[in-house]
Design a protein around this motif. Structure first.
Motif, PDB file in Angstrom:
ATOM      1  N   ASN A  27      -7.873   1.797  -3.793  1.00  0.00           N
ATOM      2  CA  ASN A  27      -8.326   0.409  -3.847  1.00  0.00           C
ATOM      3  C   ASN A  27      -7.201  -0.482  -4.377  1.00  0.00           C
ATOM      4  OD1 ASN A  27     -10.067  -1.765  -3.610  1.00  0.00           O
ATOM      5  ND2 ASN A  27     -11.139  -1.355  -5.530  1.00  0.00           N
ATOM      6  N   HIS A  28      -6.038  -0.410  -3.768  1.00  0.00           N
ATOM      7  CA  HIS A  28      -4.899  -1.160  -4.282  1.00  0.00           C
ATOM      8  C   HIS A  28      -5.100  -2.661  -4.082  1.00  0.00           C
ATOM      9  CE1 HIS A  28      -3.632  -1.500  -0.075  1.00  0.00           C
ATOM     10  NE2 HIS A  28      -2.723  -2.390  -0.461  1.00  0.00           N
ATOM     11  N   ASN A  29      -4.526  -3.414  -4.985  1.00  0.00           N
ATOM     12  CA  ASN A  29      -4.650  -4.876  -4.974  1.00  0.00           C
ATOM     13  C   ASN A  29      -6.109  -5.324  -4.926  1.00  0.00           C
ATOM     14  OD1 ASN A  29      -1.882  -4.707  -4.856  1.00  0.00           O
ATOM     15  ND2 ASN A  29      -1.675  -5.532  -2.779  1.00  0.00           N
ATOM     16  N   ALA A  88       0.837  -1.200   0.000  1.00  0.00           N
ATOM     17  CA  ALA A  88       0.000   0.000   0.000  1.00  0.00           C
ATOM     18  C   ALA A  88       0.872   1.250   0.000  1.00  0.00           C
ATOM     19  CB  ALA A  88      -0.916  -0.006   1.217  1.00  0.00           C
ATOM     20  N   SER A 107      -4.923   6.646  -5.378  1.00  0.00           N
ATOM     21  CA  SER A 107      -5.099   5.214  -5.175  1.00  0.00           C
ATOM     22  C   SER A 107      -5.883   4.957  -3.894  1.00  0.00           C
ATOM     23  CB  SER A 107      -3.734   4.527  -5.114  1.00  0.00           C
ATOM     24  OG  SER A 107      -3.877   3.145  -4.869  1.00  0.00           O
ATOM     25  N   THR A 143       3.915   1.088  -7.431  1.00  0.00           N
ATOM     26  CA  THR A 143       3.371  -0.088  -8.105  1.00  0.00           C
ATOM     27  C   THR A 143       1.909  -0.293  -7.739  1.00  0.00           C
ATOM     28  OG1 THR A 143       5.549  -1.136  -8.065  1.00  0.00           O
ATOM     29  CG2 THR A 143       3.660  -2.563  -8.460  1.00  0.00           C
ATOM     30  N   ALA A 144       1.593  -0.149  -6.471  1.00  0.00           N
ATOM     31  CA  ALA A 144       0.208  -0.296  -6.029  1.00  0.00           C
ATOM     32  C   ALA A 144      -0.687   0.745  -6.692  1.00  0.00           C
ATOM     33  CB  ALA A 144       0.126  -0.186  -4.515  1.00  0.00           C
ATOM     34  N   ARG A 145      -0.198   1.971  -6.793  1.00  0.00           N
ATOM     35  CA  ARG A 145      -0.981   3.041  -7.405  1.00  0.00           C
ATOM     36  C   ARG A 145      -1.212   2.776  -8.885  1.00  0.00           C
ATOM     37  NH1 ARG A 145       0.145   7.970 -10.086  1.00  0.00           N
ATOM     38  NH2 ARG A 145      -1.396   9.616  -9.658  1.00  0.00           N
ATOM     39  N   ASP A 188      -3.583  -0.145  -9.316  1.00  0.00           N
ATOM     40  CA  ASP A 188      -4.908   0.248  -8.860  1.00  0.00           C
ATOM     41  C   ASP A 188      -5.653   0.892 -10.025  1.00  0.00           C
ATOM     42  OD1 ASP A 188      -7.181   1.354  -7.740  1.00  0.00           O
ATOM     43  OD2 ASP A 188      -6.163   2.376  -6.109  1.00  0.00           O
ATOM     44  N   TRP A 189      -4.966   1.810 -10.709  1.00  0.00           N
ATOM     45  CA  TRP A 189      -5.602   2.459 -11.866  1.00  0.00           C
ATOM     46  C   TRP A 189      -5.844   1.451 -12.994  1.00  0.00           C
ATOM     47  CZ3 TRP A 189      -3.734   3.073 -16.918  1.00  0.00           C
ATOM     48  CH2 TRP A 189      -4.556   3.838 -17.752  1.00  0.00           C
TER      49      TRP A 189
END
Length: 909
Positions: free
Chosen positions: A509-511, A481, A507, A485-487, A490-491
């Protein structure tokens, strides 16, 4: 020896050319150690998702890998590139419908280069009527429309690499992780291509059958790509996907651009608002509306229709009726000024520099795939092929590599016995016989209790070998989070097909894939990712190793210990994920699309007189808010209407037609009229006056014996409508009318459909572009027990197809553009009969076409009714209100006692 990431934006401005003075004219920039050479970030192309960007300047006609790989302290710019790509053959052509599965082009196939366009997946637009517009499909076919790059089984090797006369010729389907599957396409700005002579095919000096590693890893490696124009730092890398993809993408992007930002249309009763994607379909069909086809009834009786006559006998300049009632209500026909301005603005889309992003932007919004940290070479481990090594020390906890993932079903890896020359399409693939598994299975990560496996798609990721629990120095994890990478993912994962990246994206709603059902995740290949993270400090030139898990260990050692002559085939086993890596909702679940409303009717029966949207059992979402509904019929309805159909002789007529008894054999597309009442002792005098037409519909094209039977004269038409009413069909009509808030409904056409065998059938919609006021309501009369589902219904994504059984006292209601088709079956084939025609199993279903017919759609409905089959009652569309109205919201009209302009108010007739 590594540069602090905080310095990266500054280093963007300080690239130095480490080449000798002899190379100065090439203008290429060799990056400082640790600086990113290849980024994955939101594409500069609209609606394309993610793309690859160069971190440095690269001159034309140069191998790109030596620049984008990055550098490390002591790097030799005149040496070989740090890494090259590999290609994994896909041996089985039959990965999608109509041969297997429930999708026309599974998402993972969008990352596989086919040996020819459409080799692995059915192209939906050419096999569907009306033909779907490109912007309608939720999922782009991707590389399945591509032919710009080729891969070969007989590629170059040590013996042929210097042979100027040798040319590979045996094309294969191939998954080429890295540049080959992550680079996008723009036909005008293609800047990289494969360098074919650099590639190699070998097993690293291993010999079959003695070495167990032969066949366990791909022999296709050393894939290089070259520039054929100068590439600027920050420029997106584009491959040539070929003309078919280019034309498709242009039209799709143009359509998505036109509806971008437009709100869905709210329509009463529908499970969700109607997407504006459908505007293009409606617009196209409305333009076809004035085109009239000659009806068989008109040919015979010169039937007058409206202000003109049927178009088959129009004299002089007279026009068909539909031209007097233009169907102009659709929003797609009323282009606003903003759309015209948008089209003008788009002329500047290809301005110079549009596909170049500042490196600061890439650093903030993308993920680095290569920064000189890793290099690929030959592994020292026994039975392995290529491997990946560190160029310098890597600290414990450091991200070694980030990779997007493609998601597949276990069944996608299976290779079934197949016969491309089979007489029938349905017999091409024999799913009762598995002959092997794809090599891709060895590169897939998964859990034994999950139907889904994940395959890395980044450069170098598929070179990482097994080190076991003791020697592994990296492990996989999901993006953390707050990380870039998570951001990014997420997109990518949550974006809608018409979304364009916003730099201010936050972001939240990651993963997200961890919360979704595997079925939903498998629709989003390339939009999720994991990372390889160092378990301990890794030394310079140390091979990067991961633990494939105990199940893989057991399988490998069993294979290795088995005598070469006793092995059943090449080694195949997926890579195990760590305990807890797969969430619980990915385990012990099905990978089959199922409709919740019919999955458990025994415990949750459908209430009579209720119309519900068909929803997916795995996530509760509607199969199609626009056209996919299910209706509870009155208890006993199916039996009552079957009894009526038997009494009138229609069922006996079917038994004779479908078994081709003497005097009842029709040729393909032939039609004739019958009086079925004369065929049965149960009919009365009025039944014998009824005349029905029978048509064997396009049997030579669709290779089935579907026969339509419908009323030909008024006595038959009225009898069928009354029969429906007496059996209780008014309840179904009421359910539709009340759910969707109609004022009235007319059932303007009713037809029996019977068959005993089907090889392939057209995915089609019977009604379309009627302002969402029309329904094809289909229910069974006779089915064959113990058989596969009989009907295919296509979801609104224009990709997923679910097979359903016809069920007693239940109807499927398909609205505008309700795509469906008859599924393959083989109950009985007259050409292969053994003389037992009287006992031949048959299937008979019935479809009623019911609509609120008004000024907004009467022209279109007249056009649809006057199609390529007989249309004996086209004159019912002459004027409004309709001559018969079978339901009103006041409840005063019924099928037996209709209202309307053509009948007396007393309805005593």
């Amino acid at each position: 020896m590594r540069l602090a990431t905080a310095l990266l934006p500054f280093l963007v401005l300080c690239s130095v050319d480490a080449r000798s003075s002899d190379d100065d004219e090439r203008r290429g920039d060799i990056l400082p150690p640790g600086q990113c050479g290849l980024y994955l970030a939101p594409s500069s192309l609209p609606f394309a998702g993610l793309g690859l960007f160069s971190g440095t300047n690269i001159p034309a006609d140069t191998p790109i890998n030596e620049f984008i790989a990055g550098t490390y302290p002591g790097y030799d710019p005149n040496g070989p590139p740090l890494w090259t790509d590999l290609a994994i053959p896909i041996a089985d052509d039959y990965k999608a419908l109509p041969y297997r599965g429930q999708q026309r082009h599974p998402s993972w196939l969008g990352y596989v280069w086919p040996k020819q366009v459409g080799a692995l997946a059915q192209m939906w637009d050419s096999e569907t009527f009306p033909r779907p517009e490109p912007g309608l499909a939720e999922m782009d076919p991707g590389l399945q429309l591509a032919d710009g790059i080729e891969f070969f089984m007989d590629d170059y090797n040590e013996d042929t690499q210097d042979d100027d006369e040798f040319e590979p010729s045996h094309r294969i389907n191939a998954f080429a992780p890295g540049l080959g599957s992550l680079a996008n396409h723009d036909g005008d700005f293609v800047n990289i291509d494969r360098h074919y002579r650099s590639s190699r095919v070998d097993y690293n000096f291993q010999t079959a059958p003695w070495d167990a590693g032969v066949g366990a890893f791909t022999p296709h490696h050393n894939m290089l790509y070259t520039t054929f124009r100068d590439v600027e730092r920050g420029m997106e890398l584009f491959l040539d996907y070929g003309e078919a993809f280019h034309d498709h993408a242009l039209k799709r992007n143009d359509q998505l651009r036109k509806i971008q930002g437009k709100k869905k249309r709210a329509v009463t009763g529908f499970a969700d608002d109607i997407s504006r994607d459908w505007d293009f379909m409606e617009e196209h069909q409305v333009k076809q509306c004035p085109t009239e086809l000659a009806t068989e009834k008109a040919k015979r009786e010169r039937l007058k229709v409206g202000m003109g006559v049927d178009s088959s006998i129009l004299p002089g300049d007279e026009r068909p009726y539909t031209e007097y009632r233009p169907n102009d209500h659709h929003p797609a026909d009323q282009e606003d000024e903003e759309d015209e301005e948008d089209e003008e603005d788009n002329d500047d889309d290809k301005r110079y520099g549009w596909n170049v992003k500042p490196l600061e932007w890439l650093y903030d919004n993308g993920v680095c795939l290569s920064s000189g940290k890793l290099w690929t070479g030959t592994s020292d481990a026994e039975y392995t092929g290529r491997a990946v090594f560190s160029t310098a020390g890597i600290a414990k906890g450091e991200v070694v590599l980030t990779t997007p993932l493609i998601a597949l079903r276990r069944d996608d890896f299976r290779i079934y016995k197949s016969d491309p020359d089979a007489e029938h399409v349905r017999d091409t693939v024999d799913k009762s016989t598995v002959i092997g598994d794809e090599l891709l299975f060895n590169y897939a990560y998964g859990h034994p209790d999950s139907p889904m496996l994940l395959v890395p798609n980044a450069p170098m990721a598929n070179f990482i070998n097994h080190g076991g629990e003791e020697d592994a120095n990296v492990q996989i994890r999901w993006p953390t989070a707050g990380s870039k990478t998570a951001r990014l993912f997420d997109w990518a994962y949550n974006r809608q097909k018409g979304d364009i990246y916003d730099d201010k994206f936050e972001s939240t709603n990651h993963n997200a894939w961890l919360k979704d059902h595997p079925i939903d995740v498998m629709e989003k290949s390339g939009k999720l990712a994991f990372e390889y993270v160092a378990l301990r400090d890794i030394e310079e030139d140390e091979e990067i190793l991961i633990d494939y898990g105990p199940l893989w260990d057991d399988a490998w050692y069993t294979c290795q210990a088995t005598h070469p002559y006793a092995r059943s085939g090449y080694f195949r086993h997926s890579i195990g994920v760590p305990d807890g890596f797969y969430p619980d909702n990915w385990l012990d679940v099905t990978d089959k699309y199922e409709i919740a409303e019919i999955q458990d009717l025994e415990n949750n029966p459908l209430e009579p007189g209720v119309a519900l949207p068909m929803t997916w059992a795995h996530n509760g979402k509607a199969l199609s808010p626009k056209y996919g509904y299910i209706v509870g019929l009155e208890k006993g309805f199916s039996d009552r209407f079957l009894a009526y159909s038997e009494e009138t002789g229609v069922i006996e007529l079917y038994r004779k037609l479908l078994t081709e008894q003497e005097g009842f054999r029709l040729e393909s597309d032939e039609f004739t009229t019958y009086k079925p009442g004369a065929l049965t002792n149960t009919s009365n005098a009025s039944d014998e006056e009824m005349e029905f037409f029978a048509q064997k519909y396009k049997a030579n094209i669709y290779r089935f014996n579907m026969h339509f039977i419908a009323a030909w004269n008024e006595a038959a038409r009225k009898s069928v409508i009354d029969g429906l009413g007496d059996a209780g069909f008014d309840l179904a009509v009421k359910a539709v009318g009340e759910r969707f808030g109609y004022d009235n409904i007319t059932c303007f056409h009713a037809s029996y459909m019977g068959m005993t065998h089907c090889d392939k059938a057209l995915m089609h919609s019977d009604i379309y572009a009627t302002n969402d006021k029309s329904w094809n309501i289909v229910f069974p009369l006779i089915t064959v027990e113990g058989t596969e589902p009989e009907l295919n219904i296509m979801a609104e994504d224009m990709n997923t197809v679910v097979g359903v059984h016809y069920l007693k006292d239940i109807a499927y209601a398909m609205g505008d553009f309700g795509f469906h088709q008859t599924r393959p079956s083989n109950y009985f084939n007259p050409s292969q009969s053994d003389g037992e025609e009287s006992a031949a199993p048959i299937r008979v279903v019935f479809g009623a076409y019911c609509s609120q017919i008004d000024e907004t759609n009467i022209a279109m409905l007249r056009h649809i009714y006057d199609g390529d089959d007989p249309a004996p009652f086209a004159d019912q569309f002459t004027e409004l209100p309709m001559r018969e109205i079978h339901w009103t919201k006041t409840g005063s009209a019924t099928l037996r006692y209709p209202e309307g302009s053509g009948l007396p108010e007393t309805c005593e007739n």
